[in-house]
Design a protein around this motif. Structure first.
Motif, PDB file in Angstrom:
ATOM      1  N   LYS A  53       0.890  -1.248   0.168  1.00  0.00           N
ATOM      2  CA  LYS A  53       0.018  -0.125   0.027  1.00  0.00           C
ATOM      3  C   LYS A  53       0.898   1.273  -0.177  1.00  0.00           C
ATOM      4  N   HIS A  54       1.781   1.236   0.865  1.00  0.00           N
ATOM      5  CA  HIS A  54       2.828   2.471   1.041  1.00  0.00           C
ATOM      6  C   HIS A  54       3.531   2.578  -0.294  1.00  0.00           C
ATOM      7  N   HIS A  55       3.952   1.581  -0.974  1.00  0.00           N
ATOM      8  CA  HIS A  55       4.488   1.663  -2.384  1.00  0.00           C
ATOM      9  C   HIS A  55       3.796   2.028  -3.395  1.00  0.00           C
ATOM     10  N   GLY A  56       2.257   1.987  -3.150  1.00  0.00           N
ATOM     11  CA  GLY A  56       1.316   1.815  -4.406  1.00  0.00           C
ATOM     12  C   GLY A  56       1.630   0.689  -5.337  1.00  0.00           C
ATOM     13  N   ALA A  57       2.169  -0.540  -4.742  1.00  0.00           N
ATOM     14  CA  ALA A  57       2.675  -1.689  -5.432  1.00  0.00           C
ATOM     15  C   ALA A  57       1.263  -2.714  -5.837  1.00  0.00           C
ATOM     16  N   PRO A  58       0.904  -3.038  -6.791  1.00  0.00           N
ATOM     17  CA  PRO A  58      -0.129  -3.967  -6.840  1.00  0.00           C
ATOM     18  C   PRO A  58       0.548  -5.590  -6.456  1.00  0.00           C
ATOM     19  N   PHE A  59      -0.082  -6.216  -6.094  1.00  0.00           N
ATOM     20  CA  PHE A  59       0.479  -7.480  -5.607  1.00  0.00           C
ATOM     21  C   PHE A  59      -0.525  -8.528  -6.050  1.00  0.00           C
ATOM     22  N   ILE A  60       0.212  -9.982  -6.147  1.00  0.00           N
ATOM     23  CA  ILE A  60      -0.674 -11.436  -6.495  1.00  0.00           C
ATOM     24  C   ILE A  60      -0.875 -11.860  -5.081  1.00  0.00           C
ATOM     25  N   LEU A  61      -2.202 -12.179  -4.886  1.00  0.00           N
ATOM     26  CA  LEU A  61      -2.692 -13.057  -3.768  1.00  0.00           C
ATOM     27  C   LEU A  61      -2.542 -14.543  -4.268  1.00  0.00           C
ATOM     28  N   LEU A  62      -1.730 -15.236  -3.417  1.00  0.00           N
ATOM     29  CA  LEU A  62      -1.505 -16.893  -3.690  1.00  0.00           C
ATOM     30  C   LEU A  62      -2.377 -17.381  -2.724  1.00  0.00           C
ATOM     31  N   PRO A  63      -3.336 -18.438  -3.230  1.00  0.00           N
ATOM     32  CA  PRO A  63      -4.117 -18.960  -2.151  1.00  0.00           C
ATOM     33  C   PRO A  63      -3.487 -20.211  -1.715  1.00  0.00           C
ATOM     34  N   LEU A  64      -2.515 -19.884  -0.956  1.00  0.00           N
ATOM     35  CA  LEU A  64      -2.282 -21.031  -0.137  1.00  0.00           C
ATOM     36  C   LEU A  64      -1.974 -20.508   1.400  1.00  0.00           C
ATOM     37  N   GLU A  65      -2.322 -21.679   2.249  1.00  0.00           N
ATOM     38  CA  GLU A  65      -2.184 -21.547   3.846  1.00  0.00           C
ATOM     39  C   GLU A  65      -1.974 -22.741   4.363  1.00  0.00           C
ATOM     40  N   GLY A  66      -0.991 -23.079   5.101  1.00  0.00           N
ATOM     41  CA  GLY A  66      -0.729 -23.990   5.852  1.00  0.00           C
ATOM     42  C   GLY A  66      -0.228 -25.154   4.751  1.00  0.00           C
ATOM     43  N   ARG A  67      -0.092 -26.153   5.110  1.00  0.00           N
ATOM     44  CA  ARG A  67       0.698 -27.328   4.292  1.00  0.00           C
ATOM     45  C   ARG A  67      -0.265 -27.945   3.222  1.00  0.00           C
ATOM     46  N   LYS A  68      -1.350 -27.942   3.356  1.00  0.00           N
ATOM     47  CA  LYS A  68      -2.414 -28.431   2.354  1.00  0.00           C
ATOM     48  C   LYS A  68      -2.694 -27.877   1.230  1.00  0.00           C
ATOM     49  N   LEU A  69      -2.538 -28.268   0.145  1.00  0.00           N
ATOM     50  CA  LEU A  69      -2.739 -27.699  -1.204  1.00  0.00           C
ATOM     51  C   LEU A  69      -4.122 -27.496  -1.517  1.00  0.00           C
ATOM     52  N   PRO A  70      -4.826 -26.296  -1.829  1.00  0.00           N
ATOM     53  CA  PRO A  70      -6.234 -26.181  -1.971  1.00  0.00           C
ATOM     54  C   PRO A  70      -6.434 -26.670  -3.407  1.00  0.00           C
ATOM     55  N   VAL A  71      -7.045 -28.099  -3.484  1.00  0.00           N
ATOM     56  CA  VAL A  71      -7.185 -28.678  -4.705  1.00  0.00           C
ATOM     57  C   VAL A  71      -8.312 -28.244  -5.395  1.00  0.00           C
ATOM     58  N   THR A  72      -9.544 -28.100  -4.748  1.00  0.00           N
ATOM     59  CA  THR A  72     -10.613 -27.455  -5.260  1.00  0.00           C
ATOM     60  C   THR A  72     -10.825 -25.972  -5.664  1.00  0.00           C
ATOM     61  N   ALA A  73     -11.803 -25.511  -6.361  1.00  0.00           N
ATOM     62  CA  ALA A  73     -11.909 -24.120  -6.624  1.00  0.00           C
ATOM     63  C   ALA A  73     -12.579 -23.470  -5.401  1.00  0.00           C
ATOM     64  N   ALA A  74     -13.698 -24.247  -4.821  1.00  0.00           N
ATOM     65  CA  ALA A  74     -14.068 -23.691  -3.437  1.00  0.00           C
ATOM     66  C   ALA A  74     -12.974 -23.412  -2.485  1.00  0.00           C
ATOM     67  N   GLU A  75     -12.093 -24.316  -2.364  1.00  0.00           N
ATOM     68  CA  GLU A  75     -11.103 -24.159  -1.214  1.00  0.00           C
ATOM     69  C   GLU A  75     -10.304 -22.875  -1.481  1.00  0.00           C
ATOM     70  N   ARG A  76      -9.812 -22.982  -2.860  1.00  0.00           N
ATOM     71  CA  ARG A  76      -9.115 -21.713  -3.265  1.00  0.00           C
ATOM     72  C   ARG A  76      -9.831 -20.232  -3.036  1.00  0.00           C
ATOM     73  N   LEU A  77     -11.237 -20.467  -3.394  1.00  0.00           N
ATOM     74  CA  LEU A  77     -11.829 -19.050  -3.306  1.00  0.00           C
ATOM     75  C   LEU A  77     -12.011 -18.747  -1.909  1.00  0.00           C
ATOM     76  N   GLY A  78     -12.245 -19.666  -1.102  1.00  0.00           N
ATOM     77  CA  GLY A  78     -12.382 -19.298   0.424  1.00  0.00           C
ATOM     78  C   GLY A  78     -11.151 -18.634   0.955  1.00  0.00           C
ATOM     79  N   ILE A  79     -10.004 -19.124   0.629  1.00  0.00           N
ATOM     80  CA  ILE A  79      -8.651 -18.651   0.865  1.00  0.00           C
ATOM     81  C   ILE A  79      -8.544 -17.242   0.445  1.00  0.00           C
ATOM     82  N   VAL A  80      -8.930 -17.110  -0.867  1.00  0.00           N
ATOM     83  CA  VAL A  80      -9.030 -15.759  -1.451  1.00  0.00           C
ATOM     84  C   VAL A  80      -9.688 -14.830  -0.793  1.00  0.00           C
ATOM     85  N   GLU A  81     -10.847 -15.356  -0.392  1.00  0.00           N
ATOM     86  CA  GLU A  81     -11.761 -14.377   0.109  1.00  0.00           C
ATOM     87  C   GLU A  81     -11.557 -13.784   1.492  1.00  0.00           C
ATOM     88  N   ARG A  82     -10.956 -14.697   2.177  1.00  0.00           N
ATOM     89  CA  ARG A  82     -10.309 -14.067   3.435  1.00  0.00           C
ATOM     90  C   ARG A  82      -9.118 -13.175   3.324  1.00  0.00           C
TER      91      ARG A  82
END
Ligand code: THG
Length: 818
Positions: free
Chosen positions: A427-456
């Motif tokens: 935000k300070h640098h006005g830098a756009p960024f890429i959100l990577l839908p990864l959290e914890g050790r388990k890969l989000p395989v389904t779209a629903a899992e990915r979208l849940g992480i993205v939304e949060r």
């Protein structure tokens, strides 16, 4: 709420003040001396100058601090105290009703690698000044006459670091770029990313010259903007600089920016309280309407901006500056050398990468040291904006501080604490960024899992005050050979982000095909399918011809390549198997341009027709008419030569059907406007009645349309039956209106024989009209062979032939010998 912020949000046009140098000179400032130092010893001179402008109707006065930075003042000056004092003087004059705007000019120093200073040092220099202005009671800070994007960025960072005042930044352009190559749109996008409150252009140009700058902004100016022109361009008279525009002329031209959506109007060099008073009168009572414009994610360098998402073409982010699988690059980076990285960067830009991913992650490489060094080397060598790819927060931080524009940060994952640390940095640098839908050790395989992480993650980002236009989502390409639904999950993620949330998406393409043969084939097919779901950017190898071909063709199919212009420009000579064509869509000066034919605003009416500039043409016609050009001259001197050139381009296979149609529509638009004005210039009513048609089976009508225009322009009454017209209809119409002449056109040898049908039918029905024929393959001899009465090889000749045939038809009638 802060007074200035309230004024900026209101529906009013705001008038700020004009130049102060001359006013101070009238009050004793010796030429050549620092106005800021003079102000310390002559506060009354400064105060009364402000009052002059307030009396003239200015809603804001600008503090006498333009040259009030450490580098512009004598060593030892208390910079903060001087700025505080000048803001206080302005405040005394302004009272509670008028705004005080704290002015900050350029320091005269460049940041590395152009100059000696680091961006952080420059921020400190500006912070000294901003602190004083805020303490002295300024309502807003305004940077003026800046020409270097890095310096403007430093000034904004200083403001945001020191105070909560709204920030305006004005850049000076020479034509359509600043001294260091920044265009108005690059500037606007970078400032929008930084959260600047008011965009501005000042100095260097008079009001007329600033029109082009403001037009360039309109694509994106969802933020308010300020226009601060000089009183025309300065002239030297008897050794003195003189500005040519008087108050009324200046006010009339400058007030014109209200129509384009300007929020603040004021004056730069050569303007006086009389100019400001005239300006205030000229806009009095007119409301401000916030211009409607898109607000896309944009990644910028000093000279380029790449808009991502919405209707913008796919942005290809070149992946190859990455040690993964590259022993030579790895060894060099470990030794602290950059030449292989620079080579890979240039090569990808030549292949058409719009953005370059920069990743230096390898064993025994200190990223926080190498990444900023590489960034500094790259910004001197390539124009493409950069994407900083690292897991190392220290490296990303150092990379951002080494970068003058808005770099893309790759990436912020859902790991605990990442957003909290990286979000505010971006935000300070006005830098756009890429959100990577990864959290914890388990890969989000389904779209629903990915979208849940993205939304949060998005909620968290918005909660940190990060604007949505800085956020892009990685749809997470996993390996299809081990997870058969990996690609399907991407399509769904891409579509949902776009449709439900309006967020652009990207992905690392090659992950999908690990473990498969013919990976390029899988990758490019996957790309096409992702684009079908709305993918906005891709991290990939831009050197792959197959990928380029796929991307170009897919852009046509998803309607993001108007008239297939970029596709045709790159693949008109394509042969199956050996490819051809140059660069990926998204290449060149921002991805919106790229590829011939040029689709920017046309410079002349003739070009407007050639480029099919339907949007630009009406205003250009009005301007031409207003300047006194006759309608017939516009038609014959601009529109017709334009459409003739389009026909030639079509024949040379430089243009294809989409361009042909667009140019014809543009031509028609122009002609419809001119038609009522042409009557005066015509050769009188009753020159003759003519039925025109392209014969049955033929759909080419450019030539016929030109002849229609020319005939109408010469006063003939023309009934245009269009193309693919049966002989019965042509002769029927000729009888109905008692036509003097029938004009027939055909472009192909297969259809020109149909002209004979019309001649035969005319004779059968006893129609008196004379028949003239023309078209690319039609000849004099052919015309004679079918019994046509006239022939012309071109539109000019057709008018001459029409005159002859009308005479013949009428002569014949009066002698009653037919
Ligand atoms: N999402 C996001 N960022 C990413 C990825 C992603 N960054 C890294 C990666 N994935 C995308 N970049 C690369 C870079 C190189 C390679 C693949 C992806 C690669 N290198 C070859 C190899 O390993 O054999 C070397 C071949 C060559 O190009 O010479 O494949 O998914 N946000």
């Amino acid at each position: 709420m802060n007074r200035a912020r309230r004024a900026l949000a209101s529906g009013e046009i705001l008038i700020f003040d004009g130049a102060t140098g001359t006013l101070l000179q009238q009050r004793g400032l010796p030429p050549g001396q620092s106005p800021e130092l003079f102000g310390l010893t002559h506060p009354e001179a400064v105060r009364t100058s402000h009052l002059d402008y307030i009396r003239a109707g200015a809603r804001a006065v600008t503090s006498n601090t333009f040259g009030g930075s450490r580098f512009k003042l004598p060593p030892g000056t208390d910079v903060t105290a001087l700025n505080r004092r000048m803001a206080e003087i302005a405040r005394e004059a302004a009272g509670d009703d008028v705004l005080v705007v704290g002015s900050i000019g350029p320091t005269g120093k460049f940041v590395q690698p152009m100059g000696e200073l680091t961006l952080r040092e420059l921020v400190d220099v500006f912070a000294e000044q901003v602190r004083g202005l805020a303490q002295g009671g300024a309502d807003m800070i305004i940077a003026e006459t800046h020409f270097d994007l890095a310096e403007a960025k430093a000034m904004v960072l200083a403001c945001h670091q020191v105070c909560d005042l709204p920030v305006a930044v004005c850049m000076t352009f020479e034509g359509l770029a600043s001294l260091t190559g920044t265009t108005p749109l690059v500037f606007a996008d970078t400032m929008r990313n930084l959260g600047v409150d008011l965009l501005g252009v000042n100095c260097g140009l008079g009001p007329a010259g600033m029109m082009d700058v403001v037009r360039d902004w309109l694509a994106r100016a969802s933020m308010p903007f300020l226009v601060k022109p000089n009183a025309g361009l300065p002239r030297l008279e008897n050794g003195r600089t003189v500005f040519p525009m008087g108050p009324e002329e200046f006010a009339a031209e400058t007030a014109g920016f209200v129509d384009l959506g300007a929020k603040v109007l004021c004056g730069c060099c050569g303007t006086t309280p009389a100019h400001i008073a005239a300006l205030a009168r000229a806009v009095s009572g007119r409301p401000w309407r916030r211009p409607e414009a898109e607000n896309p994610l944009a990644v910028t360098s000093r000279s380029r901006t790449v808009a991502v998402g919405g209707a913008h073409p796919l942005a290809v982010i070149g992946e190859r500056v990455n040690p993964t699988g590259k022993p030579v690059l790895t060894a060099e980076l470990q030794a602290g050398e950059l030449s292989e990285a620079l080579r890979l960067a240039s090569e990808q830009v030549e292949s058409g990468a719009a953005i370059l991913d920069v990743n230096v992650g390898a064993p025994m490489v200190v990223e926080a040291e190498i990444l900023p060094r590489l960034v500094q080397s790259l910004i001197g060598r390539v124009d493409a904006p950069l994407c900083l790819d690292s897991n190392d927060i220290a490296a990303l931080t150092a990379g951002l501080w080494a970068y003058p524009g808005s770099a893309l940060v790759n990436s912020i994952s859902g790991e605990p604490g990442r957003m909290e640390l990286l979000g505010p940095l971006c935000k300070h640098h006005g830098a756009p960024f890429i959100l990577l839908p990864l959290e914890g050790r388990k890969l989000p395989v389904t779209a629903a899992e990915r979208l849940g992480i993205v939304e949060r993650l998005v909620d968290k980002a918005l909660g940190l005050g990060i604007p949505k236009h800085l956020i892009m989502v990685d749809a997470l390409a996993l390996t299809v050979s081990s997870k058969s639904e990996a690609a399907l999950a991407c399509f769904e993620t891409i579509r949902h982000c776009r449709e439900a949330w309006g967020l652009p998406t990207c992905l690392g393409l090659s992950n999908i095909s690990f473990g498969l043969p013919a990976r390029e084939l899988v990758n490019s097919t996957f790309l096409a399918m992702c684009m079908g779901s709305g993918l906005a950017a891709v991290i990939a190898n831009p050197n792959s011809a197959r990928l380029r071909e796929t991307a170009f063709a897919a852009e046509v199919l998803r309607a993001r390549d108007p008239q297939a212009g970029r596709f045709i420009a790159s693949y008109a000579g394509w042969r199956s198997g050996n490819g051809g064509g140059a660069a990926v869509p998204g290449q060149g000066a921002g991805n919106a341009a790229g590829g011939a034919p040029a689709r920017g605003p046309a410079a002349t009416l003739r070009q407007a027709v050639i480029q099919g500039d339907k949007a630009g043409l009406p205003a250009m016609i009005e301007a031409a008419l207003a300047s006194g050009r006759a309608a017939s001259e516009i038609l014959n001197g601009e529109l017709i030569p334009g459409i003739l050139e389009v026909g030639q381009k079509y024949e040379r296979k430089e243009y294809f059907l989409p361009q042909l149609l667009l140019s014809a529509e543009t031509m028609r638009l122009g002609f419809d406007r001119l038609r009522p004005l042409l009557a005066d210039a015509s050769e009188g009513e009753g020159a003759g009645r003519i039925v025109m048609a392209t014969v049955e089976g033929d759909i080419h009508d450019i030539g016929k349309n030109i002849v229609c225009l020319m005939l109408a322009n010469h006063g003939y009454e023309v009934v245009d039956l269009g193309k693919d017209v049966p002989a019965e209809r042509i002769v029927g119409e000729a009888l109905d209106i008692d036509a003097d002449v029938i004009g027939l056109s055909a472009l192909m040898t297969t259809t020109m024989v149909r002209m004979a049908d019309t001649v035969r039918l005319r004779d059968e029905k006893g129609c008196r009209a004379r028949i003239m024929v023309g078209g690319a393959v039609v000849t004099d001899a052919f015309a004679a062979s079918i019994g046509a009465d006239g022939y012309s090889p071109d539109a000019v000749g057709a008018v001459r032939e029409a005159a002859r045939l009308v005479g013949a038809a009428r002569g014949c009638q009066s002698l009653e010998t037919c």
